[in-house]
Design a protein around this motif. Structure first.
Motif, PDB file in Angstrom:
ATOM      1  N   ALA A   1     -75.597  37.489 -56.207  1.00  0.00           N
ATOM      2  CA  ALA A   1     -76.839  38.133 -55.770  1.00  0.00           C
ATOM      3  C   ALA A   1     -76.553  39.470 -55.102  1.00  0.00           C
ATOM      4  CB  ALA A   1     -77.580  37.206 -54.804  1.00  0.00           C
ATOM      5  N   SER A   2     -75.375  39.590 -54.492  1.00  0.00           N
ATOM      6  CA  SER A   2     -75.009  40.849 -53.841  1.00  0.00           C
ATOM      7  C   SER A   2     -74.490  41.877 -54.841  1.00  0.00           C
ATOM      8  CB  SER A   2     -73.934  40.601 -52.771  1.00  0.00           C
ATOM      9  OG  SER A   2     -72.728  40.138 -53.364  1.00  0.00           O
ATOM     10  N   ASP A   3     -73.922  41.400 -55.964  1.00  0.00           N
ATOM     11  CA  ASP A   3     -73.406  42.309 -56.994  1.00  0.00           C
ATOM     12  C   ASP A   3     -73.315  41.531 -58.306  1.00  0.00           C
ATOM     13  OD1 ASP A   3     -72.173  44.157 -58.575  1.00  0.00           O
ATOM     14  OD2 ASP A   3     -70.578  44.656 -57.175  1.00  0.00           O
ATOM     15  N   PRO A   4     -74.337  41.622 -59.158  1.00  0.00           N
ATOM     16  CA  PRO A   4     -74.406  40.787 -60.363  1.00  0.00           C
ATOM     17  C   PRO A   4     -73.291  41.004 -61.375  1.00  0.00           C
ATOM     18  CG  PRO A   4     -76.542  41.761 -59.851  1.00  0.00           C
ATOM     19  CD  PRO A   4     -75.542  42.454 -58.985  1.00  0.00           C
ATOM     20  N   VAL A   5     -72.551  42.111 -61.288  1.00  0.00           N
ATOM     21  CA  VAL A   5     -71.530  42.362 -62.307  1.00  0.00           C
ATOM     22  C   VAL A   5     -70.132  41.931 -61.869  1.00  0.00           C
ATOM     23  CG1 VAL A   5     -72.829  44.261 -63.327  1.00  0.00           C
ATOM     24  CG2 VAL A   5     -71.165  44.739 -61.527  1.00  0.00           C
ATOM     25  N   LEU A   6     -70.022  41.257 -60.748  1.00  0.00           N
ATOM     26  CA  LEU A   6     -68.713  40.747 -60.336  1.00  0.00           C
ATOM     27  C   LEU A   6     -68.209  39.736 -61.367  1.00  0.00           C
ATOM     28  CD1 LEU A   6     -69.275  40.153 -56.515  1.00  0.00           C
ATOM     29  CD2 LEU A   6     -67.822  41.902 -57.570  1.00  0.00           C
ATOM     30  N   PRO A   7     -66.894  39.682 -61.606  1.00  0.00           N
ATOM     31  CA  PRO A   7     -66.348  38.739 -62.596  1.00  0.00           C
ATOM     32  C   PRO A   7     -66.233  37.319 -62.046  1.00  0.00           C
ATOM     33  CG  PRO A   7     -64.558  40.003 -61.634  1.00  0.00           C
ATOM     34  CD  PRO A   7     -65.838  40.561 -61.045  1.00  0.00           C
ATOM     35  N   LEU A   8     -67.359  36.765 -61.641  1.00  0.00           N
ATOM     36  CA  LEU A   8     -67.398  35.423 -61.063  1.00  0.00           C
ATOM     37  C   LEU A   8     -68.279  34.521 -61.916  1.00  0.00           C
ATOM     38  CD1 LEU A   8     -67.970  36.282 -57.274  1.00  0.00           C
ATOM     39  CD2 LEU A   8     -65.852  35.441 -58.315  1.00  0.00           C
ATOM     40  N   SER A   9     -67.884  33.274 -62.025  1.00  0.00           N
ATOM     41  CA  SER A   9     -68.715  32.276 -62.683  1.00  0.00           C
ATOM     42  C   SER A   9     -68.337  30.914 -62.138  1.00  0.00           C
ATOM     43  CB  SER A   9     -68.540  32.317 -64.210  1.00  0.00           C
ATOM     44  OG  SER A   9     -67.207  32.005 -64.562  1.00  0.00           O
ATOM     45  N   ALA A  10     -69.229  29.968 -62.311  1.00  0.00           N
ATOM     46  CA  ALA A  10     -68.920  28.586 -61.954  1.00  0.00           C
ATOM     47  C   ALA A  10     -68.290  27.902 -63.154  1.00  0.00           C
ATOM     48  CB  ALA A  10     -70.194  27.864 -61.526  1.00  0.00           C
ATOM     49  N   GLY A  11     -67.621  26.793 -62.901  1.00  0.00           N
ATOM     50  CA  GLY A  11     -67.061  26.018 -63.997  1.00  0.00           C
ATOM     51  C   GLY A  11     -68.157  25.504 -64.915  1.00  0.00           C
ATOM     52  N   GLY A  12     -67.782  25.144 -66.124  1.00  0.00           N
ATOM     53  CA  GLY A  12     -68.754  24.652 -67.087  1.00  0.00           C
ATOM     54  C   GLY A  12     -69.000  23.168 -66.947  1.00  0.00           C
ATOM     55  N   GLY A  13     -70.185  22.729 -67.311  1.00  0.00           N
ATOM     56  CA  GLY A  13     -70.505  21.308 -67.312  1.00  0.00           C
ATOM     57  C   GLY A  13     -70.365  20.685 -65.935  1.00  0.00           C
ATOM     58  N   ALA A  14     -69.655  19.539 -65.897  1.00  0.00           N
ATOM     59  CA  ALA A  14     -69.476  18.820 -64.637  1.00  0.00           C
ATOM     60  C   ALA A  14     -68.671  19.623 -63.623  1.00  0.00           C
ATOM     61  CB  ALA A  14     -68.788  17.477 -64.902  1.00  0.00           C
ATOM     62  N   LEU A  15     -67.873  20.581 -64.105  1.00  0.00           N
ATOM     63  CA  LEU A  15     -67.058  21.384 -63.197  1.00  0.00           C
ATOM     64  C   LEU A  15     -67.882  22.388 -62.396  1.00  0.00           C
ATOM     65  CD1 LEU A  15     -63.985  22.122 -65.516  1.00  0.00           C
ATOM     66  CD2 LEU A  15     -64.107  20.496 -63.624  1.00  0.00           C
ATOM     67  N   ALA A  16     -69.155  22.565 -62.757  1.00  0.00           N
ATOM     68  CA  ALA A  16     -70.004  23.525 -62.057  1.00  0.00           C
ATOM     69  C   ALA A  16     -70.190  23.164 -60.588  1.00  0.00           C
ATOM     70  CB  ALA A  16     -71.367  23.616 -62.742  1.00  0.00           C
ATOM     71  N   LYS A  17     -69.991  21.905 -60.249  1.00  0.00           N
ATOM     72  CA  LYS A  17     -70.162  21.488 -58.854  1.00  0.00           C
ATOM     73  C   LYS A  17     -68.973  21.862 -57.979  1.00  0.00           C
ATOM     74  CE  LYS A  17     -73.190  17.546 -59.851  1.00  0.00           C
ATOM     75  NZ  LYS A  17     -73.368  16.077 -59.697  1.00  0.00           N
ATOM     76  N   GLU A  18     -67.780  21.941 -58.583  1.00  0.00           N
ATOM     77  CA  GLU A  18     -66.586  22.103 -57.755  1.00  0.00           C
ATOM     78  C   GLU A  18     -65.744  23.325 -58.079  1.00  0.00           C
ATOM     79  OE1 GLU A  18     -64.126  18.693 -58.311  1.00  0.00           O
ATOM     80  OE2 GLU A  18     -63.755  19.079 -60.440  1.00  0.00           O
ATOM     81  N   MET A  19     -65.923  23.952 -59.238  1.00  0.00           N
ATOM     82  CA  MET A  19     -65.012  25.012 -59.665  1.00  0.00           C
ATOM     83  C   MET A  19     -65.672  26.385 -59.667  1.00  0.00           C
ATOM     84  SD  MET A  19     -63.011  25.549 -63.303  1.00  0.00           S
ATOM     85  CE  MET A  19     -61.923  24.133 -63.140  1.00  0.00           C
ATOM     86  N   ILE A  20     -64.933  27.352 -59.145  1.00  0.00           N
ATOM     87  CA  ILE A  20     -65.308  28.764 -59.187  1.00  0.00           C
ATOM     88  C   ILE A  20     -64.261  29.486 -60.017  1.00  0.00           C
ATOM     89  CG2 ILE A  20     -65.630  30.869 -57.819  1.00  0.00           C
ATOM     90  CD1 ILE A  20     -66.143  28.815 -55.427  1.00  0.00           C
ATOM     91  N   ARG A  21     -64.713  30.341 -60.927  1.00  0.00           N
ATOM     92  CA  ARG A  21     -63.784  31.120 -61.747  1.00  0.00           C
ATOM     93  C   ARG A  21     -63.849  32.588 -61.354  1.00  0.00           C
ATOM     94  NH1 ARG A  21     -65.059  30.006 -67.918  1.00  0.00           N
ATOM     95  NH2 ARG A  21     -63.890  31.960 -68.033  1.00  0.00           N
ATOM     96  N   VAL A  22     -62.685  33.170 -61.105  1.00  0.00           N
ATOM     97  CA  VAL A  22     -62.587  34.617 -60.933  1.00  0.00           C
ATOM     98  C   VAL A  22     -61.974  35.145 -62.225  1.00  0.00           C
ATOM     99  CG1 VAL A  22     -61.752  36.516 -59.515  1.00  0.00           C
ATOM    100  CG2 VAL A  22     -62.226  34.291 -58.458  1.00  0.00           C
ATOM    101  N   ASN A  23     -62.791  35.785 -63.045  1.00  0.00           N
ATOM    102  CA  ASN A  23     -62.383  36.201 -64.392  1.00  0.00           C
ATOM    103  C   ASN A  23     -61.783  37.604 -64.363  1.00  0.00           C
ATOM    104  OD1 ASN A  23     -63.454  33.785 -65.693  1.00  0.00           O
ATOM    105  ND2 ASN A  23     -65.455  34.610 -65.166  1.00  0.00           N
ATOM    106  N   HIS A  24     -60.623  37.712 -63.771  1.00  0.00           N
ATOM    107  CA  HIS A  24     -59.974  39.015 -63.579  1.00  0.00           C
ATOM    108  C   HIS A  24     -59.175  39.412 -64.821  1.00  0.00           C
ATOM    109  CE1 HIS A  24     -56.598  36.361 -62.790  1.00  0.00           C
ATOM    110  NE2 HIS A  24     -57.183  35.904 -61.704  1.00  0.00           N
ATOM    111  N   TYR A  25     -59.862  39.531 -65.934  1.00  0.00           N
ATOM    112  CA  TYR A  25     -59.160  39.914 -67.159  1.00  0.00           C
ATOM    113  C   TYR A  25     -59.730  41.207 -67.724  1.00  0.00           C
ATOM    114  CZ  TYR A  25     -62.960  37.058 -69.260  1.00  0.00           C
ATOM    115  OH  TYR A  25     -64.160  36.501 -69.614  1.00  0.00           O
ATOM    116  N   GLY A  26     -58.942  41.832 -68.603  1.00  0.00           N
ATOM    117  CA  GLY A  26     -59.366  43.085 -69.196  1.00  0.00           C
ATOM    118  C   GLY A  26     -59.551  44.149 -68.135  1.00  0.00           C
TER     119      GLY A  26
END
Length: 408
Positions: free
Chosen positions: A343-368
């Motif tokens: 919400a503070s910066d929508p283009v940050l390379p952040l996402s939650a895990g997929g499926g059941a992992l959405a409750k516990e996992m945070i992804r920092v997609n520091h690629y490219g």
């Protein structure tokens, strides 16, 4: 609206802007309209009205990809996202007589098992917890228990779970037993070494959309001679199909790469060429070092941040350079935390895990383009602010200092 160019009669349309993850504004190519007559206007754009991509040009891009992989195997660029060659390679080489060892370290391994079963193969799943990696010894034990295994499928790095597997060591075991070795290197290529020939990989699939910083619309697969032979002997291998690798072998490779099977995805091919050229210009080692630095800095910075945030993959040696996964603090839903950070910066390379992992996992997609200190700092700062709003004790300044000191 931009100013009119009175000298040539063209009026430039002001290009739109969008923000990158580093916060800089980038400009989309401009569109111009050129009057042709009183009745019609030709609209021109850098993406339109390009000269056709020749077979020779297409083959030269394949050759550059082969050099990137240090392979002498045939490399075929498939005209679709990496799921196309991933599925096509399995359906080409697996059938009712296949006994497949399918390694599951994330969601893609599960998908490969489904495809193998759909082909009629006998599938032995070797699943390991997503917070770790499979070992060569576990592969060896699987062969000892099931000596009829003749196909091994493995994901090199799972961006979805943040782990990476020791392919070189696993390849030695697979080679000892003579099985066909299938590798998904979509998330690893550009972030860590991918060496099909040295590792004995028979089918190595890559995509450019992650660490390579390229397009998602085309992908490539390197194919060994014995993988081609397995396909040719498989009556179930797709033929006269968009999934077919054999069509590319018989009509493209065996024909000396003189005539393409169909019109290529021209823009994506040119983008792939540009991204490989960029890697060549800075050096593959430099690109991989940048991703390794981003992973190390993110991991160390997250620990320094505190608030109960911790690396999802336990051991640093098992953590993929392409993306870092973090475990949300107890009582905090990862997807909600990520939403607050974005919400503070929508283009940050952040996402939650997929499926059941959405409750516990945070992804920092520091690629490219996001494998930078700035992207890592901004991501951790946003996560720290979101954790602080929940009343958790965090040290954002300390985390940012650790990012700086950890960057190689």
């Amino acid at each position: 609206m931009g100013p009119s160019n009175q000298s040539d009669g063209c009026e430039a349309v002001q290009p739109k802007k969008h923000r990158s993850a580093r916060g800089a504004a980038t400009r989309l190519p401009s569109i111009t309209s050129t009057p042709v007559s009183e009745e019609s206007t030709v609209v021109t754009h850098p993406f339109l009205d390009l000269a056709p991509l020749s077979a020779a040009h297409f083959a030269s891009i394949e050759d550059r990809v082969a050099r990137l992989l240090s392979t002498s195997q045939d490399v075929v660029i498939m005209q679709g996202e990496a799921l196309l060659p991933l599925e096509g390679a399995i359906r080409a080489t697996a059938g009712p007589g296949t006994v497949a060892l399918n390694v599951i370290t994330g969601p893609y391994g599960q998908t490969f098992g489904d495809w193998l079963r759909d082909c009629g193969a006998t599938v032995i799943d070797l699943a390991v917890p997503f917070h770790t990696a499979v070992t060569a010894e576990q592969i060896r034990e699987a062969f000892a228990e099931h000596p009829s295994i003749d196909f091994v499928s493995l994901v090199h790095a799972e961006a979805a779970t943040g782990n990476t597997n020791p392919v070189a060591e696993i390849g030695e075991v697979v080679k000892e037993h003579g099985a066909l070795f299938y590798l998904d290197a979509v998330a690893s290529v550009g972030a860590e070494p991918v060496l099909p020939d040295a590792w004995g990989v028979d089918l190595c699939v890559i995509g450019a959309q992650k660490a390579m910083g390229g397009p998602a619309g085309v992908s490539a697969v390197s194919v060994s001679a014995r993988a081609w032979a397995r396909m040719a002997a498989n009556p179930q291998a797709p033929r006269r199909s968009y999934l077919s690798l054999l069509d590319w072998k018989e009509r493209w490779v065996d024909g000396g790469r003189k005539a393409l099977l169909h019109a290529p995805a021209q823009l994506e091919m040119l983008a792939l060429e540009a991204c490989v050229e960029r890697i060549e210009s800075v050096g593959l080692d430099a690109v991989m070092t940048r991703h390794a630095s981003a992973a190390a800095a993110t991991r160390a910075g997250a620990v320094a941040l505190g608030g109960g945030l911790e690396p999802y993959v336990y051991e640093a040696r098992d953590a993929a350079p392409v993306a870092t996964t973090l475990r949300a603090p107890a009582g905090v839903v990862a997807s909600e935390l990520v939403a607050r950070a974005l919400a503070s910066d929508p283009v940050l390379p952040l996402s939650a895990g997929g499926g059941a992992l959405a409750k516990e996992m945070i992804r920092v997609n520091h690629y490219g383009a996001d494998a930078t200190p700035g992207a890592v700092r901004a991501s951790l700062a946003a996560l720290g602010a979101a954790l602080g709003e929940k009343g958790l004790d965090v040290d954002v300044e300390g985390a940012l200092r650790v990012v700086e000191s950890s960057w190689r």
